[in-house]
Design an enzyme around this catalytic site. Structure first.
Site, PDB file in Angstrom:
ATOM      1  CB  SER A  73      -0.838  -0.011   1.283  1.00 16.62           C
ATOM      2  OG  SER A  73      -1.540   1.205   1.430  1.00 16.62           O
ATOM      3  CE1 TYR A 125      -3.760  -2.362   5.295  1.00 17.06           C
ATOM      4  CE2 TYR A 125      -3.465  -0.031   4.745  1.00 17.06           C
ATOM      5  CZ  TYR A 125      -3.700  -1.340   4.352  1.00 17.06           C
ATOM      6  OH  TYR A 125      -3.866  -1.633   3.015  1.00 17.06           O
TER       7      TYR A 125
HETATM    8  O1  NJP Z   1     -10.278  -5.517   0.350  1.00 13.26           O
HETATM    9  P1  NJP Z   1     -11.437  -6.609   0.493  1.00 13.26           P
HETATM   10  P2  NJP Z   1      -9.295  -5.092  -0.834  1.00 13.26           P
HETATM   11  N1  NJP Z   1      -7.378 -15.631   4.896  1.00 13.26           N
HETATM   12  O2  NJP Z   1     -11.837  -6.517   1.923  1.00 13.26           O
HETATM   13  C1  NJP Z   1      -9.419 -11.828   2.222  1.00 13.26           C
HETATM   14  C2  NJP Z   1      -4.699  -3.902   0.061  1.00 13.26           C
HETATM   15  N2  NJP Z   1      -5.015  -2.490  -0.158  1.00 13.26           N
HETATM   16  O3  NJP Z   1      -9.532  -5.837  -2.065  1.00 13.26           O
HETATM   17  O4  NJP Z   1     -11.424 -14.594   3.630  1.00 13.26           O
HETATM   18  C3  NJP Z   1      -7.638 -15.542   3.584  1.00 13.26           C
HETATM   19  O5  NJP Z   1     -12.487  -6.437  -0.557  1.00 13.26           O
HETATM   20  C4  NJP Z   1     -10.913 -11.619   2.125  1.00 13.26           C
HETATM   21  O6  NJP Z   1     -11.563 -12.872   1.898  1.00 13.26           O
HETATM   22  P3  NJP Z   1     -12.426 -13.704   2.996  1.00 13.26           P
HETATM   23  C5  NJP Z   1      -5.240  -4.485   1.351  1.00 13.26           C
HETATM   24  O7  NJP Z   1      -4.438  -4.176   2.448  1.00 13.26           O
HETATM   25  C6  NJP Z   1      -6.293  -2.051  -0.270  1.00 13.26           C
HETATM   26  O8  NJP Z   1      -9.333  -3.629  -0.873  1.00 13.26           O
HETATM   27  O9  NJP Z   1     -13.405 -14.448   2.154  1.00 13.26           O
HETATM   28  N3  NJP Z   1      -8.167 -14.460   3.012  1.00 13.26           N
HETATM   29  C7  NJP Z   1     -11.030 -10.770   0.880  1.00 13.26           C
HETATM   30  O10 NJP Z   1     -11.113 -11.585  -0.261  1.00 13.26           O
HETATM   31  C8  NJP Z   1      -5.220  -5.961   1.017  1.00 13.26           C
HETATM   32  O11 NJP Z   1      -3.946  -6.511   1.240  1.00 13.26           O
HETATM   33  C9  NJP Z   1      -6.544  -0.684  -0.445  1.00 13.26           C
HETATM   34  O12 NJP Z   1     -13.053 -12.703   3.925  1.00 13.26           O
HETATM   35  C10 NJP Z   1      -8.447 -13.418   3.800  1.00 13.26           C
HETATM   36  C11 NJP Z   1      -9.715 -10.015   0.842  1.00 13.26           C
HETATM   37  O13 NJP Z   1      -8.833 -10.603   1.822  1.00 13.26           O
HETATM   38  C12 NJP Z   1      -5.533  -5.982  -0.479  1.00 13.26           C
HETATM   39  O14 NJP Z   1      -5.298  -4.663  -0.951  1.00 13.26           O
HETATM   40  C13 NJP Z   1      -5.486   0.191  -0.521  1.00 13.26           C
HETATM   41  C14 NJP Z   1      -8.197 -13.431   5.181  1.00 13.26           C
HETATM   42  C15 NJP Z   1      -9.886  -8.545   1.187  1.00 13.26           C
HETATM   43  O15 NJP Z   1     -10.699  -7.974   0.233  1.00 13.26           O
HETATM   44  C16 NJP Z   1      -6.960  -6.377  -0.824  1.00 13.26           C
HETATM   45  O16 NJP Z   1      -7.893  -5.506  -0.195  1.00 13.26           O
HETATM   46  C17 NJP Z   1      -4.209  -0.286  -0.415  1.00 13.26           C
HETATM   47  C18 NJP Z   1      -7.651 -14.605   5.722  1.00 13.26           C
HETATM   48  N4  NJP Z   1      -7.396 -14.726   7.029  1.00 13.26           N
HETATM   49  C19 NJP Z   1      -3.977  -1.629  -0.231  1.00 13.26           C
HETATM   50  N5  NJP Z   1      -8.593 -12.247   5.713  1.00 13.26           N
HETATM   51  C20 NJP Z   1      -7.915  -0.107  -0.549  1.00 13.26           C
HETATM   52  N6  NJP Z   1      -8.963  -0.911  -0.754  1.00 13.26           N
HETATM   53  O17 NJP Z   1      -8.054   1.139  -0.454  1.00 13.26           O
HETATM   54  C21 NJP Z   1      -9.068 -11.518   4.689  1.00 13.26           C
HETATM   55  O18 NJP Z   1      -3.222   0.584  -0.492  1.00 13.26           O
HETATM   56  N7  NJP Z   1      -8.982 -12.216   3.548  1.00 13.26           N
END
Ligand code: NJP
Length: 240
Positions: free
Chosen positions: A131, A144
């Site tokens: 990020s 974070y």
């Molecule tokens: O968020 P979201 P993003 N084991 O909440 C999964 C970075 N980022 O796409 O397990 C396995 O829609 C969760 O799946 P589920 C951010 O830090 C974002 O925005 O089914 N999976 C979901 O698919 C992150 O690294 C922004 O709940 C796990 C996914 O993670 C990445 O982008 C800005 C899990 C999250 O999807 C994706 O975020 C930036 C686990 N224990 C960086 N826990 C931004 N959106 O502004 C969660 O700079 N997941």
């Protein structure tokens, strides 16, 4: 021979968009996340996507995914997110632990499990989703920010350690991306407050913008390493 890409956190947001994009590029995609129902729908739509239940905080779950893979050419360490808005002085230890466990240790578990297969592929690519938070600091972002710095330096260290091995390490550092889950988790499930984050922000990035960058970076020729891409909404230049 078709290549295989593993995408963590593929049930929504950037991970889902990346799974779709890499499938469109001709990869067999292993899509991992905890919400199996969401992955099932994705796989029903895109036949070259295989859904796998994955919790990156569980070594057993990570090992099971790795054991089921015949090959791995690309690993996208995307699972992650932010939790809470408190300043460092008031931060909750359990939030920091959770953010570290998913973002940092989750990426470490996946990386350790799949590095041998990435090396074996002869041209492996590991993508670390960090990020702009991993390149600076902002108030209320403490845990974070710290986790994303840790992921960034993990990627940099890996790149040094793997010199001479056929694995490229790519860091993708987005600014604000409007996704389904990110702000909701940060606001502890308060969907209205989360939606307000994007109000008045002209043109936040979409998940597809980030997926495009990932797909471009991983499909460069084997001798080209894209070390890092920092991708911001135009209106967010030089801020977090
Ligand atoms: O968020 P979201 P993003 N084991 O909440 C999964 C970075 N980022 O796409 O397990 C396995 O829609 C969760 O799946 P589920 C951010 O830090 C974002 O925005 O089914 N999976 C979901 O698919 C992150 O690294 C922004 O709940 C796990 C996914 O993670 C990445 O982008 C800005 C899990 C999250 O999807 C994706 O975020 C930036 C686990 N224990 C960086 N826990 C931004 N959106 O502004 C969660 O700079 N997941």
């Amino acid at each position: 021979m078709r290549k295989t890409a593993v995408v963590t956190g593929a049930s929504s947001g950037i991970g889902e968009a990346t799974a779709r994009r890499l499938a469109a590029e001709g990869y067999d995609v292993v899509a991992g996340a905890r919400r199996r129902d969401r992955l099932g729908k994705l796989a029903a739509e895109v036949p070259s996507i295989t859904p796998v239940t994955l919790d990156v905080t569980s070594q057993e779950s990570v090992d099971a995914l790795a054991a089921g893979l015949e090959r791995c050419d690309v690993l996208v360490n995307n699972a992650g997110g932010a939790l809470g808005l408190e300043q460092v002085a008031d931060a909750r230890l359990d939030d920091w632990q959770r953010m570290y466990d998913v973002n940092v240790l989750g990426s470490l578990r996946m990386t350790q499990a799949l590095i041998p297969k990435l090396v074996e592929s002869g041209d492996g690519v590991l993508v670390m989703l960090t990020s702009t938070a991993g390149h600076g600091a902002y108030e209320g972002g403490g845990g974070y920010v710290a986790a994303k710095h840790a992921q960034r330096t993990m990627a940099e260290t890996l790149r040094l350690e793997l010199v001479g091995q056929p694995v490229r390490i790519v860091e993708i550092a987005p600014g604000m991306v409007q996704t389904e889950g990110f702000a909701v988790t940060r606001f502890r499930g308060d969907e209205e407050a989360a939606a307000r984050v994007y109000e008045g922000v002209p043109g936040p990035l979409t998940a597809d913008d980030v997926a495009d960058a990932i797909a471009w970076a991983v499909t460069r020729p084997a001798h080209v390493n894209i070390d890092r891409m920092v991708i911001r909404p135009r209106a967010q230049a030089a801020q977090h």
